[in-house]
Design a protein around this motif. Structure first.
Motif, PDB file in Angstrom:
ATOM      1  N   GLY A   1      -4.549   0.496   3.702  1.00 28.51           N
ATOM      2  CA  GLY A   1      -3.213   0.925   4.127  1.00 28.51           C
ATOM      3  C   GLY A   1      -3.433   2.065   5.099  1.00 28.51           C
ATOM      4  N   ASP A   2      -2.483   2.999   5.194  1.00 27.56           N
ATOM      5  CA  ASP A   2      -2.685   4.156   6.068  1.00 27.56           C
ATOM      6  C   ASP A   2      -3.442   5.238   5.303  1.00 27.56           C
ATOM      7  OD1 ASP A   2      -1.412   2.883   8.107  1.00 27.56           O
ATOM      8  OD2 ASP A   2       0.525   3.856   7.784  1.00 27.56           O
ATOM      9  N   LEU A   3      -4.337   5.917   6.002  1.00 32.58           N
ATOM     10  CA  LEU A   3      -5.190   6.937   5.365  1.00 32.58           C
ATOM     11  C   LEU A   3      -4.704   8.331   5.717  1.00 32.58           C
ATOM     12  CD1 LEU A   3      -8.641   5.226   5.974  1.00 32.58           C
ATOM     13  CD2 LEU A   3      -7.571   5.645   3.744  1.00 32.58           C
TER      14      LEU A   3
ATOM     15  N   GLY B   1      -3.696   9.336  -0.044  1.00 27.24           N
ATOM     16  CA  GLY B   1      -3.346  10.681   0.448  1.00 27.24           C
ATOM     17  C   GLY B   1      -2.481  10.694   1.701  1.00 27.24           C
ATOM     18  N   HIS B   2      -1.792   9.584   1.987  1.00 32.19           N
ATOM     19  CA  HIS B   2      -1.025   9.452   3.242  1.00 32.19           C
ATOM     20  C   HIS B   2       0.433   9.893   3.064  1.00 32.19           C
ATOM     21  CE1 HIS B   2       0.699   7.573   6.799  1.00 32.19           C
ATOM     22  NE2 HIS B   2       1.291   6.639   6.095  1.00 32.19           N
ATOM     23  N   ILE B   3       1.135   9.300   2.105  1.00 27.96           N
ATOM     24  CA  ILE B   3       2.482   9.747   1.728  1.00 27.96           C
ATOM     25  C   ILE B   3       2.560   9.622   0.212  1.00 27.96           C
ATOM     26  CG2 ILE B   3       3.585   8.980   3.880  1.00 27.96           C
ATOM     27  CD1 ILE B   3       4.742   6.596   2.271  1.00 27.96           C
TER      28      ILE B   3
ATOM     29  N   THR C   1       0.827  -1.218   0.000  1.00 32.59           N
ATOM     30  CA  THR C   1       0.000   0.000   0.000  1.00 32.59           C
ATOM     31  C   THR C   1       0.857   1.262   0.000  1.00 32.59           C
ATOM     32  OG1 THR C   1      -0.192   0.039   2.416  1.00 32.59           O
ATOM     33  CG2 THR C   1      -1.937  -1.126   1.187  1.00 32.59           C
ATOM     34  N   HIS C   2       2.010   1.243   0.705  1.00 34.90           N
ATOM     35  CA  HIS C   2       2.891   2.412   0.680  1.00 34.90           C
ATOM     36  C   HIS C   2       4.250   2.066   1.279  1.00 34.90           C
ATOM     37  CE1 HIS C   2       1.120   2.711   4.697  1.00 34.90           C
ATOM     38  NE2 HIS C   2       2.103   3.534   5.048  1.00 34.90           N
ATOM     39  N   ALA C   3       5.203   3.007   1.154  1.00 31.95           N
ATOM     40  CA  ALA C   3       6.615   2.684   1.388  1.00 31.95           C
ATOM     41  C   ALA C   3       7.108   2.892   2.825  1.00 31.95           C
ATOM     42  CB  ALA C   3       7.494   3.482   0.421  1.00 31.95           C
ATOM     43  N   HIS C   4       6.214   3.092   3.786  1.00 32.43           N
ATOM     44  CA  HIS C   4       6.695   3.157   5.171  1.00 32.43           C
ATOM     45  C   HIS C   4       7.211   1.777   5.603  1.00 32.43           C
ATOM     46  CE1 HIS C   4       4.489   7.033   6.536  1.00 32.43           C
ATOM     47  NE2 HIS C   4       5.785   7.245   6.457  1.00 32.43           N
ATOM     48  N   ILE C   5       8.220   1.800   6.492  1.00 31.23           N
ATOM     49  CA  ILE C   5       8.883   0.555   6.885  1.00 31.23           C
ATOM     50  C   ILE C   5       7.939  -0.413   7.597  1.00 31.23           C
ATOM     51  CG2 ILE C   5      10.659  -0.320   8.506  1.00 31.23           C
ATOM     52  CD1 ILE C   5      11.676   0.513   5.703  1.00 31.23           C
TER      53      ILE C   5
END
Ligand SMILES: [Zn+2]
Length: 465
Positions: free
Chosen positions: A186-188, A165-167, A75-79
């Motif tokens: 994922g994160d919102l 819209g998170h990162i 969903t996104h590139a956070h660790i």
């Protein structure tokens, strides 16, 4: 089998429930498939981040055989969503990895940074998983797709991403099978973001797996937090002090640069040198510059007018260690933005060692500080802290702006759910502390009369598709 004869898929909450970090969900099926057409999809594969990055929980076996996974969707590139991929690869994963294009470009600097930390751990053998070769192999399996592009997958599945819209690059994964849809948020994002587009509306999901980091709390608005930031900068100028800002490298750093760029362009703050002292954040900012297609209309307009939104008079980017060491010679007042965001490593700790003992200086906290981190100790009012083995007195002023969170707050999570139609059969509330997830579950039930639950780790549910 008729196309719309109901079929069953199985969803397992492998990690990332009852806690904010470590997202890892497994979707498999159809369950009664006898033709070998059943698929196994993983959604995110993140590190659980607690007081210590190399938490034991991360090095336990996966609850599934990584060799049997067809596709890992990110969903996104956070660790806490990608950090465990090197272990997955080490344990036999040979499938495909899919994300948006911008996420794919962020993965190299993010994973290499993790390699720089975990790859040093030869005692526990983490260096065998976390090395440059593994990161190269991971990227060779990776396919980046545009938002809204529909990817057809063998077995009758379709996958696509909507903007979270998170990162930069963050996407809500939509998987369609047999005419029904499951969405993993994922994160919102805490929309409206200064740079990114707003979270898109989801109104046609049959099943929803959503985050709940701030399920029970609200933040300040962007206007309020900008006023606070402006005031802290002005006060620092008057005090002739050093304003040190520990910052998360991905998104928070770019947002801060963007807001300060606006202050400087509009002459809202007095001129003083601003040091951007984080190699990782500097590299990630380059990826932002490459992906302006992900930006909102305001940011695009400013760029079109000829302004570089991440550069302004007074900004000094210090990539090398030598340049970083020279910061101390620059006269006050000045501002230093450096990683890490919770002061548990990175260049910020050297600045804290130098500047915390003096009362004219200010430490500005812009994000959540985990228990056990130096940032949390300072936030909780410690008068002495230990940095690099030295006893450091805390005489600097401590300021805090909570509104810089990259997550939707409780009211906005509910607003996100309010668009759901009656067709939604179940909402799974994950990625939050139990108190936060349960509060949100109750609110969803009360406000919308929808079926919501907060699953536990290793819970498995059969979903009718
Ligand atoms: Zn995130």
């Amino acid at each position: 089998m008729a196309a719309h004869e109901p079929q069953k898929l199985k969803l397992t909450f492998c990690a990332g429930t009852g806690t904010v970090t470590g997202a890892n969900f497994l979707l498999e099926g159809p369950l009664d498939d006898t033709t070998g057409g059943a698929k196994k999809f993983l959604i995110d594969c993140g590190l659980t981040q607690g007081t210590k990055l190399a938490d034991d929980i991360n090095w336990q076996d996966f609850q599934y055989d990584p060799a049997t996974i067809d596709i890992l969707f990110i969903t996104h590139a956070h660790i806490d969503h990608i950090g465990r991929i090197p272990k997955l690869l080490h344990d036999g994963f040979k499938g495909k990895i899919v994300s948006t294009k911008a996420t794919k470009d962020l993965v190299l600097p993010m994973l290499m940074d993790t390699v720089g930390i975990l790859g040093r751990d030869t005692l526990d053998g983490l260096d065998e998983m976390y090395n440059e070769e593994a990161v190269k192999k991971i990227l060779s399996l990776w396919e980046g797709i545009d938002y809204h592009h529909v990817m057809n997958i063998e077995g009758g599945f379709q996958a696509s991403y909507k903007d979270a819209g998170h990162i930069l690059g963050s996407g809500m994964l939509e998987l369609v099978f047999n005419g029904k849809k499951i969405v993993f948020t994922g994160d919102l994002g805490n929309s409206p973001s200064p740079i990114l587009r707003d979270t898109e509306i989801i109104d046609d999901a049959d099943y929803l797996v959503m985050e709940s980091v701030y399920g029970d709390r609200n933040h300040e608005s962007r206007d309020e937090r900008n006023k606070m930031l402006e005031r802290v900068i002005e006060d620092n100028y008057k005090n002739k002090g050093v304003l040190i800002v520990p910052t998360f490298s991905l998104e928070r750093s770019q947002e801060l640069l963007y807001e300060i760029n606006n202050f400087v362009e509009n002459k809202q703050i007095p001129p003083m040198p601003i040091f951007f002292d984080s190699p990782l954040a500097i590299h990630l900012t380059e990826v932002y510059r490459k992906h302006t297609e992900c930006f909102n209309e305001d940011a695009k307009k400013i760029i079109a007018s000829g302004d570089d939104i991440f550069t302004f008079p007074g900004l000094k980017v210090t990539l090398s260690t030598e340049d970083s060491k020279m910061i101390v010679d620059s006269p006050n007042p000045k501002i230093i933005i450096a990683g890490s965001g919770m002061s548990n490593g990175g260049r910020i700790v050297h600045h804290e060692q130098n500047y915390l003992p003096h009362k004219e200086n200010t430490l500005l906290l812009t994000g959540y500080q985990s228990v056990g981190t130096l940032g949390r100790l300072i936030e909780d009012g410690a008068t002495h802290v230990s940095i690099n083995g030295m006893d450091v007195k805390v005489h600097a002023q401590i300021a805090k702006i909570a509104g810089y969170s990259g997550h939707k707050d409780s009211d906005h999570l509910l607003e996100f759910v309010s668009h759901m139609s009656d067709k939604v059969k179940k909402i799974f509330v994950v990625m939050g502390e139990p108190k936060s997830a349960l509060f949100l579950v109750q609110k969803i039930r009360d406000n919308f009369a929808l079926d919501a639950v907060a699953p536990q780790v290793n819970d498995t549910v059969e979903l009718l598709f």
